[in-house]
Design a protein around this motif. Structure first.
Motif, short mmCIF file in Angstrom:
data_model
loop_
_atom_site.label_atom_id
_atom_site.label_comp_id
_atom_site.label_asym_id
_atom_site.label_seq_id
_atom_site.Cartn_x
_atom_site.Cartn_y
_atom_site.Cartn_z
N VAL A 2 -9.16 4.54 -8.45
CA VAL A 2 -8.42 4.50 -7.45
C VAL A 2 -7.15 3.70 -7.43
O VAL A 2 -6.15 3.54 -6.46
CB VAL A 2 -9.24 3.80 -6.12
CG1 VAL A 2 -10.52 4.59 -5.90
CG2 VAL A 2 -9.73 2.24 -6.54
N ALA A 3 -6.94 3.15 -8.65
CA ALA A 3 -5.64 2.27 -8.96
C ALA A 3 -5.93 1.76 -10.30
O ALA A 3 -6.95 1.84 -11.11
CB ALA A 3 -5.64 0.92 -8.00
N GLY A 42 -2.34 10.91 -8.30
CA GLY A 42 -3.31 9.72 -8.23
C GLY A 42 -2.63 8.52 -7.46
O GLY A 42 -2.10 8.91 -6.34
N TRP A 43 -2.70 7.38 -8.05
CA TRP A 43 -1.93 6.17 -7.32
C TRP A 43 -0.48 6.06 -7.38
O TRP A 43 0.29 5.07 -7.04
CB TRP A 43 -2.67 4.81 -7.78
CG TRP A 43 -2.53 4.58 -9.34
CD1 TRP A 43 -1.40 4.20 -10.14
CD2 TRP A 43 -3.41 5.16 -10.29
NE1 TRP A 43 -1.74 4.23 -11.45
CE2 TRP A 43 -2.86 4.58 -11.54
CE3 TRP A 43 -4.90 5.63 -10.26
CZ2 TRP A 43 -3.59 4.89 -12.79
CZ3 TRP A 43 -5.50 5.75 -11.24
CH2 TRP A 43 -5.00 5.20 -12.66
N GLN A 69 7.82 -1.17 -7.40
CA GLN A 69 7.21 -0.66 -6.05
C GLN A 69 6.37 -1.87 -5.51
O GLN A 69 5.75 -2.50 -6.00
CB GLN A 69 6.26 0.20 -6.76
CG GLN A 69 6.52 1.57 -7.33
CD GLN A 69 7.21 2.31 -6.56
OE1 GLN A 69 7.14 2.34 -5.03
NE2 GLN A 69 7.86 3.57 -7.09
N PHE A 70 6.83 -2.06 -4.02
CA PHE A 70 6.31 -3.12 -3.44
C PHE A 70 5.10 -2.73 -2.83
O PHE A 70 4.35 -3.59 -2.27
CB PHE A 70 7.45 -3.30 -2.33
CG PHE A 70 8.60 -3.97 -2.85
CD1 PHE A 70 8.85 -5.01 -3.57
CD2 PHE A 70 9.68 -2.74 -2.90
CE1 PHE A 70 10.00 -5.58 -4.00
CE2 PHE A 70 10.92 -3.44 -3.58
CZ PHE A 70 10.86 -4.71 -3.92
N ILE A 71 4.71 -1.26 -2.68
CA ILE A 71 3.50 -0.92 -1.88
C ILE A 71 2.29 -0.77 -3.13
O ILE A 71 2.62 -0.20 -4.12
CB ILE A 71 3.55 0.53 -1.38
CG1 ILE A 71 4.61 0.52 -0.32
CG2 ILE A 71 2.21 0.82 -0.72
CD1 ILE A 71 4.78 1.58 0.39
N PRO A 72 1.18 -1.41 -2.97
CA PRO A 72 0.02 -1.35 -3.88
C PRO A 72 -0.47 -0.16 -4.22
O PRO A 72 -0.21 0.81 -3.38
CB PRO A 72 -1.09 -2.12 -3.13
CG PRO A 72 -0.34 -3.17 -2.21
CD PRO A 72 0.84 -2.19 -1.78
N PHE A 119 -2.93 1.70 -2.23
CA PHE A 119 -2.40 2.52 -0.86
C PHE A 119 -2.10 3.92 -1.08
O PHE A 119 -2.60 4.97 -0.21
CB PHE A 119 -1.24 1.78 -0.16
CG PHE A 119 -0.65 2.41 0.92
CD1 PHE A 119 -1.31 2.25 2.19
CD2 PHE A 119 0.55 3.10 0.95
CE1 PHE A 119 -0.60 2.67 3.32
CE2 PHE A 119 0.93 3.78 1.96
CZ PHE A 119 0.69 3.69 3.12
N TRP A 120 -1.35 4.41 -2.08
CA TRP A 120 -0.93 5.68 -2.28
C TRP A 120 -2.12 6.66 -2.60
O TRP A 120 -2.19 7.71 -2.00
CB TRP A 120 0.18 5.81 -3.66
CG TRP A 120 1.27 5.13 -3.28
CD1 TRP A 120 1.78 4.21 -3.91
CD2 TRP A 120 2.40 5.40 -2.22
NE1 TRP A 120 3.04 3.56 -3.30
CE2 TRP A 120 3.47 4.56 -2.54
CE3 TRP A 120 2.45 6.51 -1.47
CZ2 TRP A 120 4.69 4.50 -1.66
CZ3 TRP A 120 3.57 6.59 -0.67
CH2 TRP A 120 4.71 5.78 -0.55
N PHE A 121 -2.92 5.98 -3.38
CA PHE A 121 -4.39 6.82 -3.56
C PHE A 121 -5.02 7.22 -2.28
O PHE A 121 -5.34 8.23 -2.13
CB PHE A 121 -5.27 6.16 -4.54
CG PHE A 121 -6.39 6.97 -4.96
CD1 PHE A 121 -6.49 7.58 -6.23
CD2 PHE A 121 -7.62 6.63 -4.01
CE1 PHE A 121 -7.61 8.45 -6.22
CE2 PHE A 121 -8.87 7.20 -4.26
CZ PHE A 121 -8.83 8.35 -5.51
N PHE A 122 -5.11 6.19 -1.46
CA PHE A 122 -5.92 6.18 -0.14
C PHE A 122 -5.15 7.12 0.59
O PHE A 122 -5.73 8.04 1.40
CB PHE A 122 -5.71 4.93 0.41
CG PHE A 122 -6.64 5.10 1.87
CD1 PHE A 122 -7.93 5.04 1.89
CD2 PHE A 122 -5.87 4.87 3.02
CE1 PHE A 122 -8.53 5.01 2.97
CE2 PHE A 122 -6.41 5.01 4.12
CZ PHE A 122 -7.78 4.92 4.53
#
Length: 371
Positions: A118-119, A294-295, A304-307, A310-313
């Motif tokens: 997931v990451a 994926g992520w 990238q400031f977004i974990p 989060f992109w995966f979710f």
């Protein structure tokens, strides 16, 4: 044990395993698996509510809105209701297999998540044959449905189980060939490697191969439409694989009442229901990994400031939203149409796509396109 207690406060998926004793390693893996299972269970509760809310919005009604603020606790209330109901086992059924069937389905649904990253580093087991593992576990899940339908000793569940077996086997063949095209491009069956090969923005994702400055240069345009089509086929096949509308023939209420789970009540029914949504999440996550980067963020801006998780979710949630919209707006297929689509459309086109993509990759390696 002392090693385990030292590591626990810093519990992450990227722990250096070589520094742990065998017992500490086992304990930490057990904790990780437990946390992952709890997270999946909570996500199932959220997705069931989202499914009902989306369906209600399409039909211009409110949906669940009484239990908790905005109906947020409705799924929890339904789960508690199932837990406290009496378990009714038909007198003529095979009682052992009747109880075993939903357990098989639920265990296989959860176990398949063990190799899903997931990451970066966030995966229970990062094995090199992750794709084969997921295919194997998802295939074994059909045994729970078949056994449940047969053990019920009733014609409607048995017919639903037969339909489900034929349907899942039919579309698993197509899914296997679709995934082969992704494996050819990434050169690996490791899910983390497949995600890493799709970095540097949306036009490097396997569904949108439009980057003339990538590994294959402008030649990637030769197979970009094919990979987009494979992504669409994977999504439709995932609907059939999880018995979702318009392919919910194994549990069509107008024909089979509730199909293979007609005789189930209380907790066993809840386990079947739970396994179905865990499998829906799994295939949504697999589409995110195989075709949507994926992520990785849609735009590669260097920082990238977004974990990553989060992109995966977000991508997985979007795929689930599409699942819910299809359920709300597409009418159910007839069974002969379902089989015709799988064997006469999806399978031949997936085979042609495998031949074309493999030819492209071999040519690229021989002619130095990826140099």
């Amino acid at each position: 044990m002392s090693d385990l207690m030292t590591i626990l406060p810093q519990l992450t998926f990227s722990v250096v395993w070589t520094d742990l004793s065998p017992w500490a390693w086992f304990g930490l893996k057990l904790v990780q698996a437990g946390l992952f299972a709890i997270t999946l269970a909570l996500l199932v509760a959220a997705l069931v509510l989202a499914d009902r809310k989306i369906w209600a919005a399409v039909q211009m009604r409110r949906g669940p809105n009484v239990v908790g603020a905005f109906g947020l606790l409705q799924t929890m209330a339904d789960a508690l209701k199932f837990f406290f109901k009496e378990i009714v086992i038909p007198a003529g059924s095979d009682k052992f297999l009747f109880i075993l069937a939903p357990i098989i389905g639920l265990v296989m649904a959860f176990a398949a998540w063990a190799v899903v990253p997931v990451a970066p580093g966030w995966v229970i087991s990062d094995i090199n044959i992750g794709v084969l593992y997921v295919l194997a576990l998802s295939s074994l899940g059909v045994y729970g449905i078949i056994i449940g339908g047969w053990a019920s000793n009733s014609k409607y569940p048995f017919m639903g189980a037969l339909r489900s077996a034929a349907q899942m086997v039919s579309y698993e063949v197509s899914i296997g060939f679709i995934i082969l095209t992704v494996i050819f491009l990434s050169g690996s069956m490791n899910l983390t490697t497949i995600v890493d090969s799709q970095g540097a923005g949306i036009f490097n994702w396997n569904m949108f191969l439009l980057n003339p400055f990538g590994e294959y240069g402008w030649k990637i345009f030769l197979i970009a439409p094919i990979m987009f089509y494979m992504g669409v086929l994977f999504f439709i096949s995932a609907l059939a694989e999880t018995n979702r509308p318009p392919f919910d023939l194994p549990e069509a209420e107008s024909e089979l009442v509730a199909g293979y789970q007609v005789e189930y009540s209380s907790t066993p029914f809840l386990m079947f229901f739970f396994a179905e949504y865990v499998n829906i999440m799994l295939l949504s996550a697999m589409m995110t990994i195989l075709f949507l980067g994926g992520w990785h963020a849609p735009l590669d801006i260097g920082v990238q400031f977004i974990p990553p998780f989060f992109w995966f979710f977000a991508k997985t949630a979007f795929i689930f939203f599409m699942f819910a919209m299809v359920k709300a707006i597409v009418p159910r297929y007839r069974y002969d149409q379902l089989m015709r689509l799988g064997w006469k459309v999806f399978l031949p086109t997936a085979l042609v796509a495998v031949a074309l993509v493999s030819t492209f990759v071999v040519a690229a390696n021989n002619f130095g396109w990826n140099a």
